[in-house]
Structures are given as structure tokens and as C-alpha cells.
Design a protein around this motif. Structure first.
Motif, PDB file in Angstrom:
ATOM      1  N   ALA A  54     -12.286  -7.388 -17.853  1.00 27.39           N
ATOM      2  CA  ALA A  54     -13.062  -8.582 -18.247  1.00 27.39           C
ATOM      3  C   ALA A  54     -14.013  -8.199 -19.384  1.00 27.39           C
ATOM      4  O   ALA A  54     -14.685  -7.159 -19.311  1.00 27.39           O
TER       5      ALA A  54
ATOM      6  N   ILE B 289     -26.114 -21.110 -18.773  1.00 31.65           N
ATOM      7  CA  ILE B 289     -26.609 -20.056 -19.667  1.00 31.65           C
ATOM      8  C   ILE B 289     -25.607 -19.864 -20.790  1.00 31.65           C
ATOM      9  O   ILE B 289     -24.403 -19.866 -20.552  1.00 31.65           O
TER      10      ILE B 289
ATOM     11  N   SER C 220     -16.275 -14.147 -17.090  1.00 32.43           N
ATOM     12  CA  SER C 220     -15.398 -13.308 -17.917  1.00 32.43           C
ATOM     13  C   SER C 220     -16.142 -12.670 -19.092  1.00 32.43           C
ATOM     14  O   SER C 220     -15.812 -11.560 -19.512  1.00 32.43           O
TER      15      SER C 220
ATOM     16  N   GLY D  21     -14.272  -5.710  -8.020  1.00 34.27           N
ATOM     17  CA  GLY D  21     -13.874  -6.180  -6.701  1.00 34.27           C
ATOM     18  C   GLY D  21     -13.996  -7.686  -6.586  1.00 34.27           C
ATOM     19  O   GLY D  21     -14.398  -8.382  -7.536  1.00 34.27           O
ATOM     20  N   ASP D  22     -13.649  -8.165  -5.411  1.00 34.34           N
ATOM     21  CA  ASP D  22     -13.703  -9.607  -5.129  1.00 34.34           C
ATOM     22  C   ASP D  22     -15.155  -9.975  -4.797  1.00 34.34           C
ATOM     23  O   ASP D  22     -15.752  -9.407  -3.876  1.00 34.34           O
TER      24      ASP D  22
ATOM     25  N   GLY E  73     -19.748 -17.611 -12.329  1.00 34.49           N
ATOM     26  CA  GLY E  73     -18.796 -18.234 -13.239  1.00 34.49           C
ATOM     27  C   GLY E  73     -17.707 -18.972 -12.491  1.00 34.49           C
ATOM     28  O   GLY E  73     -17.821 -19.223 -11.281  1.00 34.49           O
ATOM     29  N   TYR E  74     -16.668 -19.288 -13.229  1.00 36.03           N
ATOM     30  CA  TYR E  74     -15.542 -20.029 -12.648  1.00 36.03           C
ATOM     31  C   TYR E  74     -14.918 -19.243 -11.500  1.00 36.03           C
ATOM     32  O   TYR E  74     -14.388 -19.825 -10.540  1.00 36.03           O
ATOM     33  N   GLY E  75     -15.021 -17.911 -11.574  1.00 41.26           N
ATOM     34  CA  GLY E  75     -14.464 -17.046 -10.532  1.00 41.26           C
ATOM     35  C   GLY E  75     -15.115 -17.221  -9.178  1.00 41.26           C
ATOM     36  O   GLY E  75     -14.561 -16.784  -8.168  1.00 41.26           O
TER      37      GLY E  75
HETATM   38  P1  FAD Z   1     -13.507 -17.737 -16.870  1.00 41.89           P
HETATM   39  O1  FAD Z   1     -13.369 -17.380 -18.293  1.00 41.89           O
HETATM   40  O2  FAD Z   1     -12.418 -18.512 -16.239  1.00 41.89           O
HETATM   41  O3  FAD Z   1     -13.708 -16.377 -16.080  1.00 41.89           O
HETATM   42  C1  FAD Z   1     -13.711 -16.259 -14.696  1.00 41.89           C
HETATM   43  C2  FAD Z   1     -13.908 -14.785 -14.369  1.00 41.89           C
HETATM   44  O4  FAD Z   1     -14.005 -14.635 -12.968  1.00 41.89           O
HETATM   45  C3  FAD Z   1     -12.731 -13.906 -14.825  1.00 41.89           C
HETATM   46  O5  FAD Z   1     -13.239 -12.773 -15.521  1.00 41.89           O
HETATM   47  C4  FAD Z   1     -12.086 -13.478 -13.526  1.00 41.89           C
HETATM   48  O6  FAD Z   1     -11.544 -12.170 -13.612  1.00 41.89           O
HETATM   49  C5  FAD Z   1     -13.268 -13.530 -12.564  1.00 41.89           C
HETATM   50  N1  FAD Z   1     -12.876 -13.749 -11.163  1.00 41.89           N
HETATM   51  C6  FAD Z   1     -12.035 -14.681 -10.666  1.00 41.89           C
HETATM   52  N2  FAD Z   1     -11.996 -14.629  -9.333  1.00 41.89           N
HETATM   53  C7  FAD Z   1     -12.852 -13.625  -8.980  1.00 41.89           C
HETATM   54  C8  FAD Z   1     -13.240 -13.079  -7.739  1.00 41.89           C
HETATM   55  N3  FAD Z   1     -12.776 -13.578  -6.564  1.00 41.89           N
HETATM   56  N4  FAD Z   1     -14.107 -12.056  -7.722  1.00 41.89           N
HETATM   57  C9  FAD Z   1     -14.598 -11.534  -8.864  1.00 41.89           C
HETATM   58  N5  FAD Z   1     -14.252 -12.016 -10.080  1.00 41.89           N
HETATM   59  C10 FAD Z   1     -13.385 -13.065 -10.128  1.00 41.89           C
HETATM   60  N6  FAD Z   1     -19.784 -20.909 -21.863  1.00 41.89           N
HETATM   61  C11 FAD Z   1     -20.943 -20.562 -21.278  1.00 41.89           C
HETATM   62  O7  FAD Z   1     -20.979 -19.875 -20.272  1.00 41.89           O
HETATM   63  N7  FAD Z   1     -22.117 -21.014 -21.819  1.00 41.89           N
HETATM   64  C12 FAD Z   1     -22.187 -21.787 -22.936  1.00 41.89           C
HETATM   65  O8  FAD Z   1     -23.287 -22.157 -23.349  1.00 41.89           O
HETATM   66  C13 FAD Z   1     -20.946 -22.162 -23.559  1.00 41.89           C
HETATM   67  N8  FAD Z   1     -20.933 -22.921 -24.691  1.00 41.89           N
HETATM   68  C14 FAD Z   1     -19.741 -23.204 -25.274  1.00 41.89           C
HETATM   69  C15 FAD Z   1     -19.713 -23.934 -26.465  1.00 41.89           C
HETATM   70  C16 FAD Z   1     -18.489 -24.227 -27.077  1.00 41.89           C
HETATM   71  C17 FAD Z   1     -18.479 -25.024 -28.331  1.00 41.89           C
HETATM   72  C18 FAD Z   1     -17.289 -23.759 -26.505  1.00 41.89           C
HETATM   73  C19 FAD Z   1     -15.984 -24.049 -27.190  1.00 41.89           C
HETATM   74  C20 FAD Z   1     -17.311 -23.052 -25.344  1.00 41.89           C
HETATM   75  C21 FAD Z   1     -18.521 -22.770 -24.690  1.00 41.89           C
HETATM   76  N9  FAD Z   1     -18.558 -22.065 -23.503  1.00 41.89           N
HETATM   77  C22 FAD Z   1     -19.751 -21.703 -22.965  1.00 41.89           C
HETATM   78  C23 FAD Z   1     -17.332 -21.770 -22.739  1.00 41.89           C
HETATM   79  C24 FAD Z   1     -16.816 -20.356 -22.920  1.00 41.89           C
HETATM   80  O9  FAD Z   1     -15.993 -20.286 -24.055  1.00 41.89           O
HETATM   81  C25 FAD Z   1     -15.996 -19.940 -21.679  1.00 41.89           C
HETATM   82  O10 FAD Z   1     -14.955 -20.860 -21.491  1.00 41.89           O
HETATM   83  C26 FAD Z   1     -16.807 -19.860 -20.393  1.00 41.89           C
HETATM   84  O11 FAD Z   1     -17.970 -19.091 -20.602  1.00 41.89           O
HETATM   85  C27 FAD Z   1     -15.954 -19.212 -19.319  1.00 41.89           C
HETATM   86  O12 FAD Z   1     -16.668 -19.240 -18.114  1.00 41.89           O
HETATM   87  P2  FAD Z   1     -16.331 -18.216 -16.962  1.00 41.89           P
HETATM   88  O13 FAD Z   1     -16.492 -16.823 -17.473  1.00 41.89           O
HETATM   89  O14 FAD Z   1     -17.137 -18.623 -15.802  1.00 41.89           O
HETATM   90  O15 FAD Z   1     -14.817 -18.554 -16.596  1.00 41.89           O
END
Ligand code: FAD
Length: 337
Positions: free
Chosen positions: A309, A267, A285, A321-322, A226-228
């Protein structure tokens, strides 16, 4: 006679995964309605194709077997399907939300003058809603599908339409064998008697299939970031881990939007729906749009530095953890073992 009908797609004599998923969903609907499940399949060299279809509990299978039906062209397939649908008059008709299904289903809905609910992710029979509405409708298809780019889930019933027609997203329905030895009646369609020369006005001159090389749907193990994860370079760690485990790499939409990973690896609700044996979510997340596409994994491991999370609630194991520390340790472990 009331029935549920599934249009099956076939490629190189193999019934497509989406069609197997539809047959499973169709059987569940047919059982609720207490009616037979029917299917139709058109292509060439289809001798014995019933062996792939019967185990899904198909009562009657219409087979159009002719060199003229491959590769897929709209008009011949539409002509055969509309003839069968007019004669059989099913209650429900299902297509995959694939390039073929998206081409064929609207055309047939227009020919039969019925509605079409496209791109569904959940199908049921809507009698429980009917009571609420105090209406006299029964045995209607109740479909749920993402709308407005996935920001809402729409609950749809076509009150006055017959048949009830829907296309269904790939990967969202579970494949379920009903009975390995199910007895299916085969109806051979007389293709030449149905098709006319004008059904072949479109000539296929060349066909190029671009392989993406990504197969998330069938991967037994997925390492998703993910973004993390933080950067495209950091994603290389996940690629290495996935390779060691014999799996695929996937990502959240935030990771795709940030350019950490290609779009065809996304995904979730607007990406691919997956059901692997093991799903490792690193730095994800657990937004509902993401979990909608992976929550049916047999085992989920979350690696996250935030103990709260949301993904941790559906994970079987949480590594708090990281990921920059945890993932290299995992790689080291699997390299040694
Ligand atoms: P974030 O929410 O930013 O989470 C990042 C996570 O990484 C956090 O839990 C944080 O604690 C953790 N982290 C950060 N640094 C570290 C580290 N060093 N080590 C360990 N953990 C760390 N999302 C999808 O995935 N798929 C879809 O198909 C999808 N369709 C969507 C459709 C619509 C209409 C909308 C509005 C949104 C959609 N989204 C979709 C987006 C979704 O709402 C979230 O914004 C997205 O899933 C968040 O991605 P994320 O968990 O990677 O990022």
C-alpha cells in the motif's frame, strides 16, 4: 516601502490559528524579499493583542480597537483595511481562506484593482520561474492551489498585479514563532475618523455559532479509517481506540463517500489538513489526495493488509495485517495499560 501584510482574525481576544499560520508564512516571504512583515487586526478589547502577534516577527502592527468592530461586518473592516493598504502599499497581502477572508479579500482586490489568488496551499516568491519565462518580473507571489475540484494543482503568478493578494487554506502553513521578544511597532488606527455611518448599514440581529464538536486540526492523535474499514459499525472500533488514546477519529474520502464517517472528519486535499503527533491510518491506501492532508504528522502508523500500500512508504511503522484483528488487540492493550 515594500512589505508583506497579513490580515489577522481575532475571536474572544485570541488571534485565530489561521492568522498565526499566515504570519509565519508571511515572515518567510518577507525574509525572501528582504522587507518588513506588517499585520492588521480589527476588533474590540484588543489591548495587549500585540503580545500574541509580535513573536511571529511582525515589524509593524495596525490595530483597530473599537466596540463597533465586533462582531465582524464586511463594510467597516473593508473600509479600515483598504485605507491601510492604500497608504502602506504592500507588495503582498495575505488573508485566511475562511468565511471572513473569503468575504473581505475579493472586495479589497476589487477596490485596489488587483488580482486575487484564492485558496492557496503553497506560497513562495516566483523569481525562479521568471528566469524560465525570461521576463523582467521580480518579487512576485508564486502560489499553488488545487483546481478543478482538486484533480490538478495550479501554479499561479499574477504578472501585472499590485499588490499580490492571496487567501490561504487553514492548516496548510506551519506556525513558527520567529522571536518571543520581537519588537513590534504598534500603530493605533483612529477607527472613528475612518468609518462613516453608511459602513454600518448592516445590523447584526442575532448570531448563532454551531459547534461541530470535531477538532481534527488541534488533535495530537488521530485514528483515521479508510475504505478498508468496511462499514460504519467497524468504524466504532476506531472511535473506541481514539477515545482510549485521547485522540480524534478521521477518515479518507472513500470512507466518507461510503457513509462510514461524517464529511466533517475527512482528511486530505479536499478535507482538513492535519499535523498530529501520531496518525494511525487503518485501511487507507495512501492516495496522494489523502497524504496531502496528513503527511506532516510527526509519526505515522499504517495498518494495512497490503504490504505494498502506498501509505506504507511514508509510514514510520507498518502493521501488516487485517485491521479487524489488529485494532481490537490495540484496544485490549491500551485498556490494560
Ligand atoms: P482505498 O484506496 O480503497 O484503500 C483501502 C485500503 O484498505 C487498501 O490499501 C487496502 O489494502 C486496505 N484494506 C482493505 N481491507 C483491509 C483490512 N481488512 N485490513 C487492513 N487493510 C485493509 N481522498 C481523501 O482521503 N481525502 C481527500 O481530501 C480527497 N480528495 C480528493 C479530491 C479529488 C479531486 C479526487 C479525484 C480524489 C480525492 N480523494 C481524496 C480520493 C483519493 O483519490 C482516494 O480515492 C481515497 O483517498 C482512497 O481512500 P481509501 O484509501 O480509504 O480507499
Amino acid at each position: 516601502m515594500k512589505s508583506v501584510m497579513v490580515y489577522c482574525e481575532v475571536e474572544n481576544q485570541k488571534v485565530a490559528d489561521i492568522s498565526q499560520e499566515l504570519l509565519s508564512a508571511g515572515k518567510r516571504l518577507a525574509q525572501k524579499l528582504g522587507c518588513p512583515l506588517e499585520a492588521m487586526i480589527f476588533g474590540s478589547s484588543l489591548n495587549g493583542i500585540e503580545n500574541q502577534i509580535a513573536p511571529f516577527g511582525v515589524d509593524r502592527l495596525f490595530v483597530g480597537n473599537s466596540m463597533r468592530l465586533e462582531p465582524y461586518r464586511t463594510l467597516p473592516h473593508a473600509a479600515l483595511a483598504s485605507k491601510i493598504l492604500k497608504e502602506e502599499d504592500p507588495q503582498i497581502v495575505l488573508f485566511g481562506a475562511t468565511s471572513v477572508g473569503r468575504d473581505l479579500a475579493p472586495r479589497l482586490a476589487s477596490v485596489l484593482n488587483c488580482g486575487l489568488t484564492a485558496d492557496c496551499t503553497i506560497l513562495d516568491i516566483g523569481d525562479h520561474l521568471v528566469k524560465k519565462e525570461k521576463k523582467e518580473y521580480k518579487d512576485l507571489l508564486y502560489a499553488i492551489r488545487p483546481a478543478f475540484g482538486g484533480s490538478i494543482m495550479a501554479n499561479i503568478i499574477n504578472w501585472d498585479m499590485h499588490p499580490q493578494m492571496a487567501t490561504v487554506r487553514e492548516g496548510v502553513m506551519k506556525k513558527e514563532i520567529f522571536d518571543e521578544h520581537y519588537a513590534t511597532e504598534i500603530v493605533e488606527v483612529d477607527v472613528n475618523a475612518v468609518l462613516k455611518e453608511e459602513d454600518f448599514v448592516v445590523k447584526i440581529i442575532d448570531r448563532q455559532i454551531k459547534e461541530s464538536g470535531v477538532n481534527l486540526k488541534d488533535a495530537p492523535i488521530i485514528v483515521a479509517g479508510g475504505y478498508g474499514v468496511g462499514s460504519r459499525e467497524n468504524f466504532d472500533l476506531l472511535v473506541e481506540l481514539a477515545q482510549l488514546l485521547g485522540g480524534e477519529v478521521g477518515g479518507s474520502r472513500a470512507a466518507v463517500d461510503a457513509g462510514f464517517i461524517e464529511h466533517n472528519r475527512q482528511i486530505g486535499q479536499t478535507g482538513t489538513t492535519v499535523r498530529p503527533k501520531l496518525y494511525i491510518a487503518a485501511g487507507i491506501s495512501g492516495a496522494i489526495q489523502h497524504t496531502a492532508g496528513m503527511q506532516d504528522a510527526s509519526m505515522i502508523i499504517s495498518i494495512n493488509n497490503d504490504p505494498d500500500a502506498p501509505i506504507n512508504k511514508i509510514a514510520d511503522y507498518v502493521i501488516h495485517g487485517d485491521l479487524g484483528v489488529v485494532v481490537p488487540k490495540m484496544i485490549k492493550f491500551y485498556k490494560q495499560n
